[in-house]
Design an enzyme around this catalytic site. Structure first.
Site, PDB file in Angstrom:
ATOM      1  CE1 TYR A  98      90.375  42.586  35.095  1.00 24.59           C
ATOM      2  CE2 TYR A  98      89.765  40.791  36.549  1.00 24.59           C
ATOM      3  CZ  TYR A  98      90.545  41.895  36.274  1.00 24.59           C
ATOM      4  OH  TYR A  98      91.489  42.307  37.167  1.00 24.59           O
ATOM      5  CE  LYS A 194      86.912  47.208  38.439  1.00 23.11           C
ATOM      6  NZ  LYS A 194      87.002  45.807  38.459  1.00 23.11           N
TER       7      LYS A 194
HETATM    8  C1  LIG Z   1      84.189  42.509  34.396  1.00 22.01           C
HETATM    9  C2  LIG Z   1      85.043  42.274  35.608  1.00 22.01           C
HETATM   10  N1  LIG Z   1      84.798  41.219  36.381  1.00 22.01           N
HETATM   11  C3  LIG Z   1      85.543  40.961  37.490  1.00 22.01           C
HETATM   12  C4  LIG Z   1      86.609  41.771  37.842  1.00 22.01           C
HETATM   13  C5  LIG Z   1      87.419  41.451  39.066  1.00 22.01           C
HETATM   14  O1  LIG Z   1      87.062  42.263  40.133  1.00 22.01           O
HETATM   15  P1  LIG Z   1      88.040  42.739  41.319  1.00 22.01           P
HETATM   16  O2  LIG Z   1      89.117  43.570  40.715  1.00 22.01           O
HETATM   17  O3  LIG Z   1      87.111  43.484  42.233  1.00 22.01           O
HETATM   18  O4  LIG Z   1      88.587  41.501  41.943  1.00 22.01           O
HETATM   19  C6  LIG Z   1      86.884  42.898  37.069  1.00 22.01           C
HETATM   20  C7  LIG Z   1      88.007  43.790  37.444  1.00 22.01           C
HETATM   21  O5  LIG Z   1      88.439  44.625  36.682  1.00 22.01           O
HETATM   22  C8  LIG Z   1      86.090  43.147  35.909  1.00 22.01           C
HETATM   23  O6  LIG Z   1      86.339  44.202  35.110  1.00 22.01           O
END
Ligand SMILES: Cc1ncc(COP(=O)(O)O)c(C=O)c1O
Length: 379
Positions: A98, A194
């Protein structure tokens, strides 16, 4: 208790004060003490809040673990876990991850003297070669984002020495399909924004472990830095997670059908989905996961312009960041989720301008495939 029962019952006994069947939103910052230091286990809501405790217990149980720490976002959970490291430490990180995690590691934590090496962790020789004397942590995302490569959690965990941590970002697979702690990992992180929240209406994160010492460090930093979710956000996340099992079954069923449809379509160059027999790591996927989740990426033939047109032409797949909600989304990783990775790095990793990423929702599959067909075939 089995998975679907835990999601509905763990941490969620009837409220002791009132008998409320559903955990209340304890919208309070503080708690009245009977005498100085005499209270019911709750003193200040950054440190502890009953709604957050219920969520933490629920989510830890889904990963078959004892300890969960909930955060205001997935990134706050990731940052809290990285507090296990100190200046001078080194981490080995999957190179397909990410973009926000990459940004935190490469542009924030390097300023605090932590070093990161990015490798294709599906290649164990590359992982071994990246290990240094000061390596303290392995950061895995599997399936990876956005190319849906798999990393063998058990094999990487077997490389780990004492005093090293294996962390898995389990956001894409969810605990319903993949249980990293049972494969040897020490910590699981989720963006609960998610699949766990599941309705695209709340941002959140969680870090889960079965190791009390690791938990104490994470909890200490949760309180010290203070990136906690509000009671209302904790409650929304908990409500979403109750239906994780039923939703994930539908996501995976629809994603498999979408992946097979795309693979058979002449406008499509390549499809990435671990549930396809053509996926290079399909065998590992079958061993490591009990289902293949709802994310599908694909490369379109033709110009980059055409890929952008297709992304904006969909009726039911909203063109949006994020993933994991009941509604289908389409994204262009190169310009959206992964824009924070430098262009030459993106190209090196296969994140090209013709790559599109789908979060396949739980709408009727005929409508989803009809939508894709008409977007692909309109010129
Ligand atoms: C695989 C993954 N990890 C972590 C995150 C980060 O999460 P957040 O947007 O809730 O801070 C995301 C966000 O898209 C993600 O897709």
């Amino acid at each position: 208790m089995k998975f679907a029962t835990k999601a509905i019952h763990v941490g969620q006994a009837a409220d002791q004060a009132t008998g409320a069947t559903i955990v209340p939103i304890y919208q309070t910052s503080t708690y009245t003490q009977t005498r100085v230091g005499e209270h019911k286990g709750f003193d200040y809501s950054r440190s502890i809040n009953p709604t957050r405790v219920a969520l933490q217990d629920q989510l830890a149980s889904l990963e078959n673990a004892r300890f969960g720490s909930a955060f205001a976002s997935g990134m706050a959970a990731t940052a809290a876990v990285l507090n296990l490291l100190s200046s001078g430490d080194h981490a080995v990180v999957t190179d397909d991850l990410y973009g926000g995690t990459y940004r935190l590691f490469s542009r924030v934590l390097t300023r605090y003297g932590i070093d990161f090496t990015y490798v294709d962790m599906s290649d164990l020789t590359a992982v071994r070669a990246a290990i240094r004397l000061n390596t303290k942590l392995f950061w895995l995302e599997t399936p990876t984002n956005p190319l849906l490569k798999l990393i063998d959690i058990k094999a990487v965990s077997a490389l780990r020495e004492k005093q090293q941590y294996v962390v898995v970002d389990n956001t894409f697979a969810t605990p319903y399909f993949q249980q990293p702690l049972s494969l040897g990992a020490d910590i699981v992180v989720h963006s609960t924004t998610k699949y766990i929240g599941g309705h695209s209406d709340v941002i959140g994160g969680v870090a889960i472990t079965d190791n009390p010492e690791i938990h104490d460090v994470i909890k200490f930093h949760q309180n010290s830095i203070g990136g906690v979710p509000s009671p209302h956000d904790a409650w929304l996340t908990m409500r979403g997670a109750k239906t994780l099992a039923v939703r994930m079954r539908e996501h995976a069923k629809n994603a498999q059908a979408v992946a097979e449809f795309l693979e058979s379509h002449k406008a499509v160059e390549r499809v990435y989905y671990p549930g396809l027999a053509s996926h290079p790591q399909h065998e590992l996927a079958k061993r490591q996961m009990s289902g293949f989740s709802g994310m599908v990426s694909f490369v379109l033939k033709g110009s980059a312009e055409h890929a952008l047109d297709v992304a904006s032409r969909m009726k039911y797949f909203s063109l949006a960041e994020s993933l994991g909600g009941v509604e289908s989304l389409i994204g262009h990783p190169d310009r959206m989720t992964h824009g924070s990775i430098p262009k030459e790095e993106r190209e090196k990793r296969g994140i090209t301008e013709n790559l599109l990423r789908l979060s396949v929702g739980i709408e009727d599959i005929d409508d989803l495939i009809g939508d894709l067909r008409s977007a692909l075939e309109t010129r």
